[in-house]
Design an enzyme around this catalytic site. Structure first.
Site, PDB file in Angstrom:
ATOM      1  N   ASN A 261      22.276   7.596  -9.676  1.00 46.87           N
ATOM      2  CA  ASN A 261      21.578   7.073 -10.853  1.00 46.87           C
ATOM      3  C   ASN A 261      22.415   7.149 -12.128  1.00 46.87           C
ATOM      4  OD1 ASN A 261      20.869   9.831  -9.962  1.00 46.87           O
ATOM      5  ND2 ASN A 261      19.996  10.009 -12.011  1.00 46.87           N
TER       6      ASN A 261
ATOM      7  N   GLY B 246       9.348   7.935  -6.526  1.00 46.36           N
ATOM      8  CA  GLY B 246      10.526   8.491  -5.861  1.00 46.36           C
ATOM      9  C   GLY B 246      10.467  10.009  -5.727  1.00 46.36           C
ATOM     10  N   THR B 247      10.013  10.682  -6.764  1.00 47.75           N
ATOM     11  CA  THR B 247       9.999  12.151  -6.749  1.00 47.75           C
ATOM     12  C   THR B 247       9.110  12.662  -5.621  1.00 47.75           C
ATOM     13  OG1 THR B 247      10.372  12.179  -9.125  1.00 47.75           O
ATOM     14  CG2 THR B 247       9.490  14.201  -8.151  1.00 47.75           C
TER      15      THR B 247
ATOM     16  N   CYS C 104      21.572  16.232 -21.296  1.00 48.95           N
ATOM     17  CA  CYS C 104      20.930  16.742 -22.514  1.00 48.95           C
ATOM     18  C   CYS C 104      20.167  15.636 -23.224  1.00 48.95           C
ATOM     19  CB  CYS C 104      21.954  17.375 -23.448  1.00 48.95           C
ATOM     20  SG  CYS C 104      23.253  16.263 -23.917  1.00 48.95           S
TER      21      CYS C 104
ATOM     22  N   SER D 201      10.974   3.543  -5.474  1.00 48.49           N
ATOM     23  CA  SER D 201      10.039   3.635  -6.595  1.00 48.49           C
ATOM     24  C   SER D 201       9.776   2.252  -7.179  1.00 48.49           C
ATOM     25  CB  SER D 201      10.671   4.542  -7.652  1.00 48.49           C
ATOM     26  OG  SER D 201       9.795   4.743  -8.712  1.00 48.49           O
ATOM     27  N   GLY D 202       8.557   2.044  -7.687  1.00 45.81           N
ATOM     28  CA  GLY D 202       8.197   0.732  -8.232  1.00 45.81           C
ATOM     29  C   GLY D 202       8.806   0.426  -9.585  1.00 45.81           C
ATOM     30  N   HIS D 203       8.937   1.455 -10.424  1.00 45.58           N
ATOM     31  CA  HIS D 203       9.274   1.150 -11.832  1.00 45.58           C
ATOM     32  C   HIS D 203      10.747   0.869 -12.084  1.00 45.58           C
ATOM     33  CE1 HIS D 203      10.868   5.112 -13.435  1.00 45.58           C
ATOM     34  NE2 HIS D 203      10.347   5.527 -12.297  1.00 45.58           N
TER      35      HIS D 203
ATOM     36  N   GLN E 231      17.523   4.033  -6.768  1.00 44.31           N
ATOM     37  CA  GLN E 231      18.356   3.143  -7.591  1.00 44.31           C
ATOM     38  C   GLN E 231      18.883   1.937  -6.815  1.00 44.31           C
ATOM     39  OE1 GLN E 231      19.015   3.277 -10.856  1.00 44.31           O
ATOM     40  NE2 GLN E 231      17.892   5.174 -11.219  1.00 44.31           N
TER      41      GLN E 231
ATOM     42  N   THR F 200      -7.541   8.178  -2.857  1.00 51.22           N
ATOM     43  CA  THR F 200      -7.786   6.734  -2.993  1.00 51.22           C
ATOM     44  C   THR F 200      -6.506   6.033  -3.460  1.00 51.22           C
ATOM     45  OG1 THR F 200     -10.083   7.187  -3.489  1.00 51.22           O
ATOM     46  CG2 THR F 200      -9.258   5.007  -4.127  1.00 51.22           C
TER      47      THR F 200
HETATM   48  N1  PLP Z   1      15.772   9.529  -7.429  1.00 51.51           N
HETATM   49  C1  PLP Z   1      16.607   8.826  -8.199  1.00 51.51           C
HETATM   50  C2  PLP Z   1      17.985   8.536  -7.711  1.00 51.51           C
HETATM   51  C3  PLP Z   1      16.188   8.350  -9.455  1.00 51.51           C
HETATM   52  O1  PLP Z   1      17.024   7.658 -10.211  1.00 51.51           O
HETATM   53  C4  PLP Z   1      14.860   8.647  -9.878  1.00 51.51           C
HETATM   54  C5  PLP Z   1      14.386   8.234 -11.202  1.00 51.51           C
HETATM   55  O2  PLP Z   1      15.126   8.156 -12.151  1.00 51.51           O
HETATM   56  C6  PLP Z   1      14.024   9.370  -9.016  1.00 51.51           C
HETATM   57  C7  PLP Z   1      14.509   9.802  -7.802  1.00 51.51           C
HETATM   58  C8  PLP Z   1      12.606   9.687  -9.392  1.00 51.51           C
HETATM   59  O3  PLP Z   1      11.804   8.552  -9.214  1.00 51.51           O
HETATM   60  P1  PLP Z   1      10.348   8.462  -9.886  1.00 51.51           P
HETATM   61  O4  PLP Z   1      10.577   8.298 -11.351  1.00 51.51           O
HETATM   62  O5  PLP Z   1       9.716   7.262  -9.260  1.00 51.51           O
HETATM   63  O6  PLP Z   1       9.628   9.718  -9.530  1.00 51.51           O
END
Ligand code: PLP
Length: 376
Positions: free
Chosen positions: A145, A69-70, A319, A193-195, A173, A231
């Site tokens: 999130n 996601g990032t 925090c 995101s996959g995880h 999310q 790759t």
């Molecule tokens: N955006 C949101 C709303 C998220 O909740 C998260 C992860 O917690 C991310 C982006 C980042 O995703 P990733 O961990 O796959 O980089």
């Protein structure tokens, strides 16, 4: 152990693990290689792309695999900056958006942060007032999130379209947790995101509507049609595809089950622990999310106490994840520092069961009493 932090990350499901295994060992080929071993890997990557495309109602060539996601969020925003767009986003976004926007601002880019209402929903009138026709990239998350609030995505899409602008949504999310249709919702870019969906970590994707005009993220080889060189993470991509398939199967039934369990948890907490208040929207929230502030407790300390009982939850405040200060989301909702520090987040999905919820509520009650006794 009871895991009620499914918004932080999830366990890889059996189907994803089994789908990945061959690509870690026997089918380890490079998708760019022209012999059988490479072709097998390439076909598996393309199959994953097809599954993912179908899940958000687009065709496969609009899906670009990333590390998560990032990266997807950073990619869209960097593209917008390089194209001279004004970026319109919200104050409740994930730091993957907020910190990238800050960096863009530091480089002279134009960024506008829109405030939300007390539930975390973007104010559509402010969006209409601030959008610059033909110039803005609007980046508003699909669902938050921390508090789980689902943004009015379709309405945002309509406003963006009316102004001939582009709409990105961070759906990390929401993807595979609520139905998404990029066509119907007017979405031009989508990060996932996959995880977060019982797939592996370190893999995600970006949906891009007009990819002909889109700038590459990483320069190098021709992978991802030259848009994101390097790759491919074949096992990760295959695992994510398998996880999407599982998640999307009977999604509406899963949502109903999650909502039922989450409402049971919420009702018990609100009934049995005096001085609780739910953060975020009651009606428009992710089915598995509960974010609640409890009078007389400190969220981060509660996370530690619950952890001693082998229950994983999260604090509403940042925090707990290693950053000082109260949650920027709860602050954006208009809460004081003190209120924000009282929040905890419990996130479940359909791998959780009622007995886990019952034990969690009992432990929570005991720990709240401990806090309150200690304070006297
Ligand atoms: N955006 C949101 C709303 C998220 O909740 C998260 C992860 O917690 C991310 C982006 C980042 O995703 P990733 O961990 O796959 O980089």
């Amino acid at each position: 152990m009871i895991y009620l932090d499914q918004a932080a990350t999830t366990k890889v499901c059996d189907e994803a693990k089994e789908a990945m295994e061959p690509f870690l060992r026997d089918s380890y080929g490079n998708p760019s290689s022209l012999y059988e071993l490479g072709e097998r890997a390439k076909e598996a990557v393309e199959e994953s792309r097809r599954i993912i495309a179908e899940s958000i109602h687009c065709s496969p060539e609009h899906i670009f695999f990333t590390s998560g996601g990032t990266e997807s969020d950073n990619w869209v925003l960097e593209h917008a900056f390089l194209k001279g767009r004004q970026i319109l986003t919200s104050t409740v976004e994930h730091h993957a958006i907020l910190n990238k926007c800050q960096q863009i601002q530091n480089r002279g880019g134009e960024v506008c942060f829109l405030p939300t209402d007390s539930e975390g929903k973007i104010r559509l009138n402010l969006l209409e007032e601030n959008i610059v026709p033909r110039k803005s990239l609007v980046s508003v998350m699909f669902a938050n999130n921390e508090v789980g609030t689902i943004e009015p995505v379709e309405e945002i899409g309509n406003i963006v379209k009316k102004n001939h602008c582009e709409f990105h949504t961070d759906a990390v999310q929401a993807f595979c947790h609520v139905p998404i249709d990029v066509e119907k919702m007017g979405i031009d870019y989508l990060s996932a995101s996959g995880h977060k969906i019982h797939g592996p970590k370190g893999v995600g994707f970006l949906y891009v509507r007009n990819y002909q005009d889109f700038l590459p993220m990483i320069y190098g080889g021709e992978q991802e049609r030259g848009m994101r060189a390097g790759t491919e993470n074949v096992p990760g991509i295959v695992g994510m595809g398998a996880a999407v398939k599982v998640q999307m199967h009977n999604l509406s039934e899963k949502i109903r089950r999650e909502e039922r369990l989450r409402n049971y948890l919420a009702n018990r907490i609100l009934r049995e622990i005096p001085g609780c208040r739910v953060n975020g929207s009651v009606h428009r929230r992710l089915p598995g999310n509960l974010n609640v502030s409890i009078e007389g407790i400190e969220g981060a300390a509660m996370v530690t106490l619950m952890s001693d009982d082998e229950i994983c939850i999260s604090a509403g405040s940042a925090c707990a994840s290693g950053q000082a200060g109260p949650s920027h989301v709860l602050k954006a909702l208009g809460q004081s520092d003190e209120q924000a520090y009282r929040a905890i987040r419990l996130t479940l999905d359909d791998t959780n069961i009622k007995e886990e919820i019952d034990r969690t509520v009992e432990c929570l009650k005991q720990n709240v009493n401990r806090f309150r006794r200690g304070a006297r």
